[in-house]
Design an enzyme around this catalytic site. Structure first.
Site, PDB file in Angstrom:
ATOM      1  CE1 TYR A   1      -3.884  -1.997   5.144  1.00 33.98           C
ATOM      2  CE2 TYR A   1      -3.312   0.166   4.280  1.00 33.98           C
ATOM      3  CZ  TYR A   1      -3.633  -1.153   4.070  1.00 33.98           C
ATOM      4  OH  TYR A   1      -3.701  -1.642   2.799  1.00 33.98           O
TER       5      TYR A   1
ATOM      6  CE  LYS B   1      -1.553  -4.451   3.484  1.00 34.46           C
ATOM      7  NZ  LYS B   1      -1.774  -5.748   2.822  1.00 34.46           N
TER       8      LYS B   1
ATOM      9  CB  SER C   1      -0.851  -0.002   1.271  1.00 32.73           C
ATOM     10  OG  SER C   1      -1.450   1.258   1.457  1.00 32.73           O
TER      11      SER C   1
END
Ligand code: UDP
Length: 333
Positions: free
Chosen positions: A142, A146, A118
Site C-alpha cells: 500500500y 502511494k 499517506s
C-alpha cells in the site's frame, strides 16, 4: 466563479467529507466513483458520474463536459493489511489509475491535482515527528503504491499537491458521513465494534519499542483532512508549487490509548487480546505538520483530539449499525 472540481472517490470516506467542504465553499463538484467501495448515501452534493477514475476516455469526457479545472483524487484501495495479499491489485488501483487519470486530466486542460497520499510512504521513521523530506521507505505494498503514485504525479505535467495523511479517523455524523469499510480493518471502528458488541479486539503486537508496547499513530479528523484539501487546492490555484505535505496533528496515540478513548466514549470496557504483529505495520507514525501550516495555512483543529475523534466515530458507528439492522443485516465483521 472558480472552475468545477472533479472528485474521484467522492463516495468514499475522506472523499465525501471533501465534497461536502467544497460544496459548503460554493464550489461546483463532479463526483466520479465506481462504487466498488464507496457509499451511495454519501452522494449528497454535486453531479455524480459512476465509473472508473482510471478510464482516460471517461475522465477526458467528464472534464470537458463540465469544464473541470481541478481534480481531487481519492479513488484508491486503502488497506495496508489487504495490500500485503494483493500487491498487483493495489498497483493497478493506485498507480496505474493515477497515471491514466493525470494524463487524461492534463489533456483536458486541468491545472491542479490534489492527491490522497499517506504516511505509509515513509516506512519505519528514523526519528519522530516525521518531516516530508524523510526518506520514502514504505514497508507495505500500500505505502509503495502511494509513493509511486506521487512520483507519477510529479512527472505528470499538472501541478500536484500530495497530501500525506496520517491516520484518517472520526466522522461527520451530522451529514451522514462515516467510515464504512467492508471488511473493516481500521483500529477505531474495530474497537468500537468490540466495545458495543462485547467482542474481542485483537491488538497487533504488545512488544513494540513504545511506552506501552503498542503501535503509535497520529489520528486526524476526517473533517480536518477535508479542509486541508481546500487549502491545497487554493494554494495551487493561486499559482503555488506542487509538492508533498503531511496532514497530522504532531501528536501520537498508542493502540492502548485509543482503546481507553473508546472505553470513555462508549462507557463500556473493550476486551483485548494481544496477537502477533501485523505485517507491514511501522512501529510509530507521527507527523511533523509544520510545512502544511506554513505553505497552506492549514492545521488540525480541536476536532482532531483523540476523544473528539472517537466521540464522532462512535456516533457514526451507531448510524451504520442502525442502518445495517434496519436492512436486516447482522453485525459487521
Ligand atoms: N490495529 C490493531 N488491531 C486492529 C486494527 C489495527 O492493533 O484490529 C493497530 C495496527 O497494528 C496499527 C494501528 O492499530 O498499529 C492503526 O491501524 P489502522 O489499520 O487503523 O491504520 P494504519 O495505521 O494501518 O493505516
Amino acid at each position: 466563479m472558480s472552475a468545477p472540481v472533479l472528485v474521484t472517490g467522492g463516495a468514499g470516506y475522506v472523499g465525501a467529507s471533501a465534497v461536502r467542504a467544497l460544496a459548503a465553499a460554493g464550489r461546483r463538484v463532479v463526483v466520479l466513483d465506481d462504487l466498488s467501495t464507496g457509499t451511495r448515501a454519501h452522494l449528497r452534493w454535486g453531479t455524480f458520474v459512476e465509473g472508473d477514475a482510471g478510464d482516460p476516455a471517461l475522465v477526458g469526457r467528464v472534464c470537458r463536459e463540465h469544464g473541470v479545472g481541478a481534480v481531487l483524487h481519492f479513488a484508491a484501495k486503502t488497506s495496508v493489511e489487504a495490500s500485503v495479499g494483493d500487491p498487483d491489485g493495489y498497483f493497478r488501483a493506485n498507480v496505474v489509475t493515477t497515471s491514466h487519470l493525470v494524463r487524461a486530466a492534463r489533456d483536458a486542460g486541468v491545472r491542479a491535482i490534489v492527491f490522497s497520499s499517506s504516511a505509509a510512504v515513509y516506512g519505519t521513521p528514523r526519528a519522530l515527528p516525521i518531516p516530508e523530506d524523510h526518506p520514502l521507505e514504505p514497508e507495505s505494498p500500500y505505502g509503495a503504491t502511494k509513493a509511486e503514485a506521487e512520483r507519477v504525479l510529479a512527472e505528470g505535467g499538472v501541478p500536484a499537491a500530495c497530501l500525506r495523511y496520517f491516520n484518517a479517523a472520526g466522522a461527520e455524523p451530522d451529514a451522514g458521513l462515516c467510515e464504512r469499510h467492508d471488511p473493516e480493518t481500521h483500529l477505531i471502528p474495530r474497537a468500537l465494534d468490540a466495545a458495543a458488541r462485547g467482542s474481542t479486539l485483537r491488538v497487533f503486537g504488545g512488544d513494540w519499542p513504545t511506552a506501552d508496547g503498542t503501535c503509535v499513530r497520529d489520528y486526524v479528523h476526517v473533517a480536518d483532512l477535508a479542509t486541508a484539501h481546500l487549502a491545497a487546492l487554493a494554494h495551487l490555484e493561486r499559482g503555488g508549487r506542487g509538492g508533498a505535505w503531511n496532514l497530522g496533528t504532531g501528536r501520537g496515540a498508542s493502540v492502548r490509548e485509543v482503546v481507553g478513548a473508546v472505553e470513555r466514549a462508549t462507557g463500556r470496557p473493550v476486551r483485548v487480546e494481544v496477537v502477533p504483529r501485523r505485517r507491514g505495520d511501522p512501529v510509530a507514525l507521527v507527523a511533523d505538520p509544520r510545512r502544511a501550516e506554513r505553505d497552506l495555512g492549514w492545521r488540525a483543529t480541536a476536532r482532531s483530539t483523540l476523544d473528539a475523534i472517537v466521540a464522532d466515530a462512535f456516533t457514526g458507528w451507531r448510524t451504520v449499525a442502525a442502518e445495517t439492522a434496519a436492512a436486516g443485516g447482522g453485525p459487521r465483521p
